[in-house]
Design a protein around this motif. Structure first.
Motif, PDB file in Angstrom:
ATOM      1  N   VAL A  26     -15.779   4.712  -0.975  1.00 37.83           N
ATOM      2  CA  VAL A  26     -16.130   3.712  -1.940  1.00 37.83           C
ATOM      3  C   VAL A  26     -17.464   3.322  -1.824  1.00 37.83           C
ATOM      4  N   ALA A  27     -18.189   2.852  -2.895  1.00 32.88           N
ATOM      5  CA  ALA A  27     -19.473   2.309  -2.679  1.00 32.88           C
ATOM      6  C   ALA A  27     -19.669   1.003  -1.876  1.00 32.88           C
ATOM      7  N   ASP A  28     -20.791   0.745  -1.271  1.00 32.84           N
ATOM      8  CA  ASP A  28     -20.819  -0.248  -0.254  1.00 32.84           C
ATOM      9  C   ASP A  28     -20.460  -1.665  -1.117  1.00 32.84           C
ATOM     10  N   GLU A  29     -20.658  -2.042  -2.093  1.00 31.91           N
ATOM     11  CA  GLU A  29     -20.392  -3.396  -2.537  1.00 31.91           C
ATOM     12  C   GLU A  29     -18.894  -3.269  -2.886  1.00 31.91           C
ATOM     13  N   LEU A  30     -18.209  -2.440  -3.206  1.00 31.36           N
ATOM     14  CA  LEU A  30     -16.622  -2.425  -3.432  1.00 31.36           C
ATOM     15  C   LEU A  30     -15.590  -2.725  -2.621  1.00 31.36           C
ATOM     16  N   PRO A  31     -14.577  -3.262  -2.984  1.00 35.45           N
ATOM     17  CA  PRO A  31     -13.532  -3.502  -1.811  1.00 35.45           C
ATOM     18  C   PRO A  31     -12.845  -2.102  -1.494  1.00 35.45           C
ATOM     19  N   ILE A  32     -12.233  -2.070  -0.332  1.00 30.05           N
ATOM     20  CA  ILE A  32     -11.538  -0.953  -0.208  1.00 30.05           C
ATOM     21  C   ILE A  32      -9.900  -0.864  -0.396  1.00 30.05           C
ATOM     22  N   PRO A  33      -9.623  -0.152  -1.172  1.00 26.13           N
ATOM     23  CA  PRO A  33      -8.389  -0.245  -1.650  1.00 26.13           C
ATOM     24  C   PRO A  33      -7.331   0.374  -0.316  1.00 26.13           C
ATOM     25  N   GLY A  34      -6.236  -0.299  -0.529  1.00 30.20           N
ATOM     26  CA  GLY A  34      -5.365  -0.121   0.439  1.00 30.20           C
ATOM     27  C   GLY A  34      -5.504  -0.132   1.955  1.00 30.20           C
ATOM     28  N   SER A  35      -6.591  -1.022   2.183  1.00 29.95           N
ATOM     29  CA  SER A  35      -6.807  -1.298   3.309  1.00 29.95           C
ATOM     30  C   SER A  35      -5.853  -2.348   4.291  1.00 29.95           C
ATOM     31  N   ARG A  74       7.468  10.649   1.800  1.00 24.55           N
ATOM     32  CA  ARG A  74       7.221   9.355   1.880  1.00 24.55           C
ATOM     33  C   ARG A  74       5.593   9.154   1.623  1.00 24.55           C
ATOM     34  N   ARG A  75       5.070  10.141   1.900  1.00 29.23           N
ATOM     35  CA  ARG A  75       3.505  10.103   1.723  1.00 29.23           C
ATOM     36  C   ARG A  75       2.984   9.807   0.168  1.00 29.23           C
ATOM     37  N   ALA A  76       3.734  10.252  -0.755  1.00 29.01           N
ATOM     38  CA  ALA A  76       3.407  10.068  -2.104  1.00 29.01           C
ATOM     39  C   ALA A  76       3.539   8.734  -2.587  1.00 29.01           C
ATOM     40  N   ARG A  77       4.678   7.877  -2.053  1.00 29.41           N
ATOM     41  CA  ARG A  77       4.704   6.426  -2.168  1.00 29.41           C
ATOM     42  C   ARG A  77       4.145   5.418  -1.308  1.00 29.41           C
ATOM     43  N   VAL A  78       3.342   5.998  -0.281  1.00 29.85           N
ATOM     44  CA  VAL A  78       2.731   4.979   0.480  1.00 29.85           C
ATOM     45  C   VAL A  78       1.566   4.186  -0.040  1.00 29.85           C
ATOM     46  N   HIS A  79       1.457   2.883   0.139  1.00 29.22           N
ATOM     47  CA  HIS A  79       0.531   2.177  -0.266  1.00 29.22           C
ATOM     48  C   HIS A  79       0.056   1.224   0.773  1.00 29.22           C
TER      49      HIS A  79
END
Length: 157
Positions: A26-35, A74-79
């Motif tokens: 992810v670009a430095d200025e963007l939030p990290i999805p799923g953190s 389970r991997r497919a639906r993890v968030h």
């Protein structure tokens, strides 16, 4: 602390691909999805691990290992939150240490030191002490699922 910017991201990407995972930088200025822990910690959604240049390597490996140890369905639906059990959490911690040896300039020694610096807590007081003296259940859990060699402390794949 070793960060994604400090290592060869292509080696990490290849390591994750060997386990059917993707690394999305992810670009430095963007939030990290799923953190789960918030930035700059790695995130996960499905089979993708998200990280920025300022994400610690131990965090990327830890989230990736959560995906590696969980059942494929389970991997497919993890968030965001991948933890299913203490056994999976311990297995993820153990496997991230082992997989660190596959990354040039990282290795298990450095990763364990970074885990301690970040604040991982283990009964015996340090990541190294846990890994060497108190992680038999995690090792056996990984071996049973064919994620770790039954005769060495090496990952299969």
């Amino acid at each position: 602390m070793l960060y994604l910017a400090d290592i060869d991201a292509s080696a990490l990407r290849e390591l994750l691909r060997a386990h059917d995972l993707d690394l999305q930088i992810v670009a430095d200025e963007l939030p990290i999805p799923g953190s789960y822990w918030g930035e700059p910690e790695a995130g996960l959604i499905g089979a993708t691990v998200f990280a920025r240049a300022d994400t610690p390597v131990h965090s990327v490996l830890h989230e990736a290992c959560h995906l590696i140890v969980m059942p494929t369905e389970r991997r497919a639906r993890v968030h965001t939150d991948a933890t299913d059990s203490i056994a999976e959490e311990d297995a993820s911690c153990y496997l991230q240490i082992v997989l660190a040896d596959a990354l040039p300039g990282v290795g298990r020694e450095r990763l364990m030191a970074d885990m301690d610096e970040w604040g991982y807590t283990f009964r015996l007081g340090s990541t190294r002490a846990w890994f060497e003296n108190d992680a038999a259940e995690a090792r056996e859990w990984l071996q049973t699922r064919l994620l770790l060699s039954p005769t060495t402390r090496n990952a299969i794949n």
